[in-house]
Design a protein around this motif. Structure first.
Motif, PDB file in Angstrom:
ATOM      1  N   SER A 273       0.852  -1.190   0.000  1.00  0.00           N
ATOM      2  CA  SER A 273       0.000   0.000   0.000  1.00  0.00           C
ATOM      3  C   SER A 273       0.880   1.230   0.000  1.00  0.00           C
ATOM      4  O   SER A 273       1.970   1.237   0.580  1.00  0.00           O
ATOM      5  CB  SER A 273      -0.926   0.012   1.231  1.00  0.00           C
ATOM      6  OG  SER A 273      -0.166   0.106   2.411  1.00  0.00           O
ATOM      7  N   GLU A 326     -11.313  -5.096 -12.126  1.00  0.00           N
ATOM      8  CA  GLU A 326     -10.669  -5.161 -13.433  1.00  0.00           C
ATOM      9  C   GLU A 326     -11.019  -6.508 -14.055  1.00  0.00           C
ATOM     10  O   GLU A 326     -10.271  -7.475 -13.983  1.00  0.00           O
ATOM     11  CB  GLU A 326      -9.155  -4.987 -13.292  1.00  0.00           C
ATOM     12  CG  GLU A 326      -8.751  -3.667 -12.647  1.00  0.00           C
ATOM     13  CD  GLU A 326      -7.257  -3.588 -12.396  1.00  0.00           C
ATOM     14  OE1 GLU A 326      -6.535  -4.507 -12.828  1.00  0.00           O
ATOM     15  OE2 GLU A 326      -6.822  -2.621 -11.768  1.00  0.00           O
ATOM     16  N   ASP A 333       0.786  -9.526 -11.358  1.00  0.00           N
ATOM     17  CA  ASP A 333       1.581  -8.563 -10.599  1.00  0.00           C
ATOM     18  C   ASP A 333       1.002  -7.157 -10.699  1.00  0.00           C
ATOM     19  O   ASP A 333       0.392  -6.773 -11.694  1.00  0.00           O
ATOM     20  CB  ASP A 333       3.021  -8.552 -11.125  1.00  0.00           C
ATOM     21  CG  ASP A 333       3.704  -9.901 -10.928  1.00  0.00           C
ATOM     22  OD1 ASP A 333       3.393 -10.568  -9.933  1.00  0.00           O
ATOM     23  OD2 ASP A 333       4.542 -10.267 -11.786  1.00  0.00           O
ATOM     24  N   ASN A 334       1.231  -6.409  -9.613  1.00  0.00           N
ATOM     25  CA  ASN A 334       0.846  -5.001  -9.527  1.00  0.00           C
ATOM     26  C   ASN A 334      -0.634  -4.793  -9.849  1.00  0.00           C
ATOM     27  O   ASN A 334      -1.000  -3.863 -10.555  1.00  0.00           O
ATOM     28  CB  ASN A 334       1.722  -4.159 -10.463  1.00  0.00           C
ATOM     29  CG  ASN A 334       1.757  -2.701 -10.072  1.00  0.00           C
ATOM     30  OD1 ASN A 334       1.635  -2.373  -8.892  1.00  0.00           O
ATOM     31  ND2 ASN A 334       1.914  -1.825 -11.051  1.00  0.00           N
ATOM     32  N   ARG A 335      -1.442  -5.692  -9.304  1.00  0.00           N
ATOM     33  CA  ARG A 335      -2.886  -5.578  -9.515  1.00  0.00           C
ATOM     34  C   ARG A 335      -3.457  -4.546  -8.540  1.00  0.00           C
ATOM     35  O   ARG A 335      -3.194  -4.597  -7.324  1.00  0.00           O
ATOM     36  CB  ARG A 335      -3.561  -6.937  -9.285  1.00  0.00           C
ATOM     37  CG  ARG A 335      -3.238  -7.988 -10.329  1.00  0.00           C
ATOM     38  CD  ARG A 335      -3.836  -7.636 -11.684  1.00  0.00           C
ATOM     39  NE  ARG A 335      -5.281  -7.588 -11.659  1.00  0.00           N
ATOM     40  CZ  ARG A 335      -6.056  -8.635 -11.922  1.00  0.00           C
ATOM     41  NH1 ARG A 335      -5.524  -9.822 -12.220  1.00  0.00           N
ATOM     42  NH2 ARG A 335      -7.367  -8.514 -11.893  1.00  0.00           N
ATOM     43  N   ASP A 336      -4.240  -3.590  -9.051  1.00  0.00           N
ATOM     44  CA  ASP A 336      -4.903  -2.604  -8.188  1.00  0.00           C
ATOM     45  C   ASP A 336      -6.040  -3.284  -7.443  1.00  0.00           C
ATOM     46  O   ASP A 336      -6.925  -3.896  -8.063  1.00  0.00           O
ATOM     47  CB  ASP A 336      -5.450  -1.446  -9.018  1.00  0.00           C
ATOM     48  CG  ASP A 336      -4.349  -0.601  -9.627  1.00  0.00           C
ATOM     49  OD1 ASP A 336      -3.270  -0.511  -9.003  1.00  0.00           O
ATOM     50  OD2 ASP A 336      -4.554  -0.050 -10.727  1.00  0.00           O
ATOM     51  N   LEU A 337      -6.020  -3.149  -6.115  1.00  0.00           N
ATOM     52  CA  LEU A 337      -7.045  -3.797  -5.298  1.00  0.00           C
ATOM     53  C   LEU A 337      -8.060  -2.794  -4.742  1.00  0.00           C
ATOM     54  O   LEU A 337      -9.265  -3.047  -4.780  1.00  0.00           O
ATOM     55  CB  LEU A 337      -6.381  -4.554  -4.136  1.00  0.00           C
ATOM     56  CG  LEU A 337      -5.328  -5.595  -4.525  1.00  0.00           C
ATOM     57  CD1 LEU A 337      -4.784  -6.275  -3.277  1.00  0.00           C
ATOM     58  CD2 LEU A 337      -5.909  -6.620  -5.485  1.00  0.00           C
ATOM     59  N   ARG A 339      -8.759   1.676  -3.473  1.00  0.00           N
ATOM     60  CA  ARG A 339      -8.315   3.045  -3.202  1.00  0.00           C
ATOM     61  C   ARG A 339      -9.118   3.546  -2.009  1.00  0.00           C
ATOM     62  O   ARG A 339     -10.340   3.402  -1.962  1.00  0.00           O
ATOM     63  CB  ARG A 339      -8.518   3.940  -4.408  1.00  0.00           C
ATOM     64  CG  ARG A 339      -7.661   3.555  -5.603  1.00  0.00           C
ATOM     65  CD  ARG A 339      -7.754   4.589  -6.730  1.00  0.00           C
ATOM     66  NE  ARG A 339      -6.955   4.183  -7.877  1.00  0.00           N
ATOM     67  CZ  ARG A 339      -7.435   3.489  -8.912  1.00  0.00           C
ATOM     68  NH1 ARG A 339      -8.727   3.154  -8.943  1.00  0.00           N
ATOM     69  NH2 ARG A 339      -6.640   3.144  -9.906  1.00  0.00           N
ATOM     70  N   GLU A 380      -3.463   3.788  -1.837  1.00  0.00           N
ATOM     71  CA  GLU A 380      -3.697   2.815  -2.890  1.00  0.00           C
ATOM     72  C   GLU A 380      -3.128   1.472  -2.449  1.00  0.00           C
ATOM     73  O   GLU A 380      -2.003   1.407  -1.937  1.00  0.00           O
ATOM     74  CB  GLU A 380      -3.031   3.259  -4.202  1.00  0.00           C
ATOM     75  CG  GLU A 380      -3.646   4.503  -4.807  1.00  0.00           C
ATOM     76  CD  GLU A 380      -2.966   4.881  -6.112  1.00  0.00           C
ATOM     77  OE1 GLU A 380      -1.974   4.198  -6.480  1.00  0.00           O
ATOM     78  OE2 GLU A 380      -3.431   5.835  -6.765  1.00  0.00           O
ATOM     79  N   THR A 382      -2.155  -2.337  -3.701  1.00  0.00           N
ATOM     80  CA  THR A 382      -1.911  -3.210  -4.852  1.00  0.00           C
ATOM     81  C   THR A 382      -1.413  -4.560  -4.351  1.00  0.00           C
ATOM     82  O   THR A 382      -1.046  -4.720  -3.177  1.00  0.00           O
ATOM     83  CB  THR A 382      -0.865  -2.598  -5.802  1.00  0.00           C
ATOM     84  OG1 THR A 382       0.367  -2.413  -5.086  1.00  0.00           O
ATOM     85  CG2 THR A 382      -1.347  -1.269  -6.360  1.00  0.00           C
ATOM     86  N   ASP A 384       0.816  -8.373  -5.607  1.00  0.00           N
ATOM     87  CA  ASP A 384       1.475  -9.303  -6.516  1.00  0.00           C
ATOM     88  C   ASP A 384       1.084 -10.712  -6.072  1.00  0.00           C
ATOM     89  O   ASP A 384       1.221 -11.051  -4.894  1.00  0.00           O
ATOM     90  CB  ASP A 384       2.999  -9.155  -6.451  1.00  0.00           C
ATOM     91  CG  ASP A 384       3.461  -7.815  -6.990  1.00  0.00           C
ATOM     92  OD1 ASP A 384       2.714  -7.215  -7.779  1.00  0.00           O
ATOM     93  OD2 ASP A 384       4.571  -7.386  -6.612  1.00  0.00           O
ATOM     94  N   LYS A 422      -9.235  -8.636  -1.530  1.00  0.00           N
ATOM     95  CA  LYS A 422      -9.239  -7.174  -1.498  1.00  0.00           C
ATOM     96  C   LYS A 422      -9.686  -6.656  -0.130  1.00  0.00           C
ATOM     97  O   LYS A 422      -9.063  -5.768   0.446  1.00  0.00           O
ATOM     98  CB  LYS A 422     -10.128  -6.629  -2.608  1.00  0.00           C
ATOM     99  CG  LYS A 422      -9.627  -7.025  -4.002  1.00  0.00           C
ATOM    100  CD  LYS A 422     -10.551  -6.527  -5.110  1.00  0.00           C
ATOM    101  CE  LYS A 422     -10.030  -6.938  -6.482  1.00  0.00           C
ATOM    102  NZ  LYS A 422     -10.890  -6.472  -7.583  1.00  0.00           N
TER     103      LYS A 422
END
Length: 831
Positions: A273, A326, A333-337, A339, A380, A382, A384, A422
């Motif tokens: 984060s 998404e 990798d680097n998946r936005d979970l 905000r 934010e 994210t 992996d 998440k």
């Protein structure tokens, strides 16, 4: 006037002959030079031929002794005659008659032992009936027989006749052992007994392996492992190949459980984060100046002891959590979970103390409050997913349902994947107990509001937020035990298909004792199946984590197989590199191990087993004196044939006592001469030393024989004629054990004085014969093993045997003690 004489040529040639007789196998300057090589050219095909006949024949062993002294005698004489031909361009004229009977007798012995071969098979057509029908060929008087006799068969002729329907040096390298160890690496607590229980029944029903192969493969122990255990140099100082094999297998297999490791690698999440914005949006209130409250503002100074306080009225925090969706993203990798934004509002007051210029007047305290001071923060989160250490294709394939439960048409269903990861990430990042987004928002607001009394600055606001930038999140499958059994069942199918489908690598036995190891070449056969199996029934992108795990376990299994092939190939090369230590230990320090005692002779054996490569006994090129025309030599050796039995003057008129002459004895038979002494020592015995054990099978079986040979002629003379070979003029050069004397005057006390002595033609040589046969795993048919049978109580074959004249050849023979080769060993023998 200068007259040419062949005297020095005779001496030089005879000295060369003496030197050649004492040149050992590794002392030769060329591929085929000296007695060691000439003797090896006869003994290697002889010993290897017998060993292979026994190894490849399905019946009882025909030869319980591979190097009997009476047969070594034949090989010694054949080699000596070859050196005569090489040195002088001719041999003793009685050579053929002298060699025929012993050679045929040896051939008869081999034929009678083999059982399915007749002595006539070794003779040219038309001459078989004349000789082979004799009831006792070994006692036939062929030397004195009138008329022409057939040429004796060569050693190669004899061995190739015996082996033409039996010898096969083609071997198969199976992927089976490498794959079995790879399988054991994958499964918790797996060992060879469990592998056998799981697969042997099905393998027996397949066409890939014979029953004999499987019985040997799954045997409880390596045959003759006790001998291997006593070979010290392979284990000393934890540096030998055998020690490394055992240490690696003991430490790594079968204790590893790579299926569980793969599950852990798949179900792995690294949450990160970042705090993208944290600030206070409004200025704090300023102290209320004296002009606002004092009649004479100039009389007041300071604003000392300024202090800020949060308002007493309830503060207001507002947390907003936005879960990122998404749907089309299949990356790991680097998946936005998520905000997260947090807004906070409160009243802040400042308390100030003012001082009057009249010290007698007391100070005044004043407050100033400001409403709706706001703070804000943004985060934010994210993630992996799936370890980077997995072997299977990762980012290029992706995964379809990373965050959703997947209802699957497979036995392991449903698959949770990273369900709720998440909300778990939010929970761990902000140290919350709630799991739903709405509840997490309220809980986070309450946590901040509960700290409102301490929130003045942006730093205070930051401290009030329970935030961890890199929390640890434990991700688990729905049911790990069920998942394990499901992927294990799939691995069992994979393993069975590999060991029953991968074609063995075809190679030659000789390649097994050369570098680089041919074992590595089985990797190509395995890899041809990998692409088909690893992604069989696997979706692209992967349906879910279980789909990915299935492919990963398969891929890891193949990688383990390749690693094992590379590892054992390297050990194979190391073993060949340690051949000196192996043979030296097997032969108890009898050898000089400065040469390659295993690899070196193997190329030589390969050539000598091929009848097309049998070397011709070429003449040596010694430069003659310039005044001499070509010299023609005649060799007369006494005895012509060096036998193991002692001889006297009745047998050979040239026999004399040590240092004596023709008048030295009154009775011509009162002294004996020993022309030849031989002995052998078998280092291992049947079934041979297991070469390259891995982990419950081995690829080759090795035995090593050590032969010692000593010989001495009673008389050796060479006559040289210059020019016309029919000329009767010439010089004879004689070598025999005799003293050189000078007659003395009548008045002297002695009739003659000894001025010197003549050295006879004698030799002392040895030969190591390593014999390597394929193990049952490489060649399941026939009778596995190599070596003499002296280890078995029912056998009459000794481990070593020396002839009566061993270590005591020459004139004035007297029988020595019962000592033999092992009494000379410098190291401990593996017996």
């Amino acid at each position: 006037m200068t007259v040419g004489t062949p005297l020095y040529q005779l001496k030089d040639r005879t000295d060369e002959f003496q030197s050649q007789l004492n040149t050992g196998f590794f002392e030769s300057d060329g591929q085929y030079d000296g007695f060691g090589r000439y003797f090896a050219a006869r003994m290697y095909p002889y010993a290897w031929g017998k060993a292979y006949y026994d190894r490849l024949d399905s019946g009882d062993r025909a030869f319980h002794n591979l190097t009997p002294n009476e047969h070594t005698e034949v090989m010694v004489n054949d080699a000596v005659f070859g050196l005569q031909e090489k040195t002088f361009g001719t041999t003793d004229p009685y050579k053929d008659r002298a060699m025929l009977l012993p050679t045929l007798c040896m051939a008869g012995d081999l034929a009678s032992s083999a059982g399915d071969i007749e002595t006539a098979d070794f003779l040219p057509d038309g001459e078989a009936s004349n000789l082979s029908n004799r009831t006792n060929i070994c006692n036939s008087d062929l030397i004195d027989q009138e008329g022409e006799l057939p040429d004796p068969p060569t050693v190669q002729d004899i061995m190739l006749t015996m082996l033409e329907d039996n010898v096969e040096t083609d071997v198969e390298i199976q992927a089976h052992p490498f794959a079995d160890v790879a399988y054991m690496q994958m499964v918790a607590g797996m060992n060879m007994d469990r592998v056998e229980s799981e697969f042997n029944g099905r393998l027996k029903k397949s066409n890939q392996f014979s029953k004999a192969y499987l019985e040997s493969y799954y045997s409880d122990r390596v045959d003759n492992q006790g001998i291997a255990d006593r070979v010290g140099n392979l284990r000393d100082d934890d540096s030998g190949v055998m020690e490394r094999i055992e240490r690696v297998f003991t430490n790594e297999y079968p204790g590893s459980d790579q299926i569980s490791n793969s599950i852990n690698d798949i179900y792995q999440a690294e949450i990160k984060s970042t705090e993208s914005r944290l600030l206070r949006n409004d200025n704090l209130p300023e102290p209320l100046p004296p002009s606002e409250w004092a009649p004479n503002p100039k009389n007041w100074s300071g604003s000392a002891n300024r202090t800020y306080y949060a308002g007493i009225s309830p503060a207001d925090a507002d947390a907003s959590i936005n879960i990122i969706s998404e749907e089309d993203d299949t990356s790991f990798d680097n998946r936005d979970l998520a905000r997260i934004t947090i807004d906070y509002k409160n009243s802040i007051g400042v308390r100030t103390e003012w001082v009057h210029e009249d010290e007698n007047d007391s100070s005044r305290t004043r407050w100033n409050w400001k409403d709706n001071i706001t703070y804000s923060a943004s985060y934010e989160i994210t993630g992996d997913f799936i370890s980077n250490d997995i072997e299977v294709e990762r980012e290029t394939r992706g995964i379809q349902s990373l965050f959703k439960t997947n209802s699957w048409g497979e036995e392991y269903s449903p698959v949770w994947n990273f369900r709720n990861i998440k909300s778990k990430a939010i929970k761990e990042v902000f140290n919350l107990s709630s799991t739903s987004v709405q509840s997490q928002e309220r809980e986070l607001e309450r946590k901040i509001e509960s700290s409102s009394e301490s929130i003045i600055t942006a730093g205070d606001f930051d401290k009030a937020i329970p935030y961890f930038s890199s929390p640890n999140i434990d991700v688990k499958p729905r049911n790990k035990d069920e998942l394990y059994q499901w992927v294990l069942a799939d691995l069992n199918q994979t393993h069975y298909k590999v060991i029953t489908t991968v074609e063995p690598h075809q190679t030659d036995l000789w390649n097994m004792v050369e570098k680089p190891s041919p074992l590595k070449k089985i990797k190509r056969n395995v890899s041809s199946l990998e692409g088909e199996i690893v992604y069989q029934n696997v979706s692209e992108p992967y349906d879910n984590t279980a789909d990915l795990l299935r492919a990963e376990v398969r891929k890891q299994y193949f990688e383990n197989t390749y690693d094992n092939i590379d590892r054992i190939s390297s050990w194979h090369d190391d073993t060949l590199g340690e051949s000196n230590a192996i043979l030296n230990d097997l032969l108890g320090g009898l050898l000089d191990t400065s040469n390659d005692l295993l690899g070196g002779p193997m190329n030589f054996v390969d050539q000598k087993m091929d009848p097309e490569t049998r070397p011709e006994d070429a003449r040596v090129s010694l430069k003659g004196p310039p005044l001499m025309e070509d010299v023609n030599y005649q060799v007369e050796a006494s005895p012509t044939y060096l036998s193991l039995e002692t001889i006297n003057r009745t047998d050979v008129p040239a026999v004399r006592p040590e240092g004596g002459d023709a008048l030295s004895i009154d009775n011509i038979n009162e002294t004996d001469h020993a022309p030849l002494g031989v002995g052998y020592f078998d280092g291992v015995g049947h079934p041979g030393f297991p070469l390259m054990p891995w982990p419950s099978l081995f690829y080759l079986q090795l035995d090593a024989y050590y032969l010692e040979i000593q010989g001495e002629y009673a008389r050796f003379e060479v006559r040289g004629n210059s020019g016309d070979p029919t000329s009767t003029s010439g010089i004879t050069y004689v070598r025999q054990d005799t003293d050189v004397t000078i007659d003395t005057p009548p008045w002297a006390k002695k009739d003659e004085l000894v001025a010197g002595s003549v050295e006879p033609i004698s030799f002392d040589n040895n030969l190591a014969i390593p014999i390597v046969v394929p193990s049952p795993q490489l060649l399941a048919k026939g009778s596995p093993g190599v070596g003499d049978t002296w280890r078995y109580k029912t056998s009459n074959s000794p481990q070593e045997d020396c002839s009566v004249a061993w270590n005591s050849t020459g004139p004035s023979f007297e029988a020595n003690s019962n000592e033999c080769i092992s009494d000379k060993a410098t190291g401990s023998l593996p017996v």
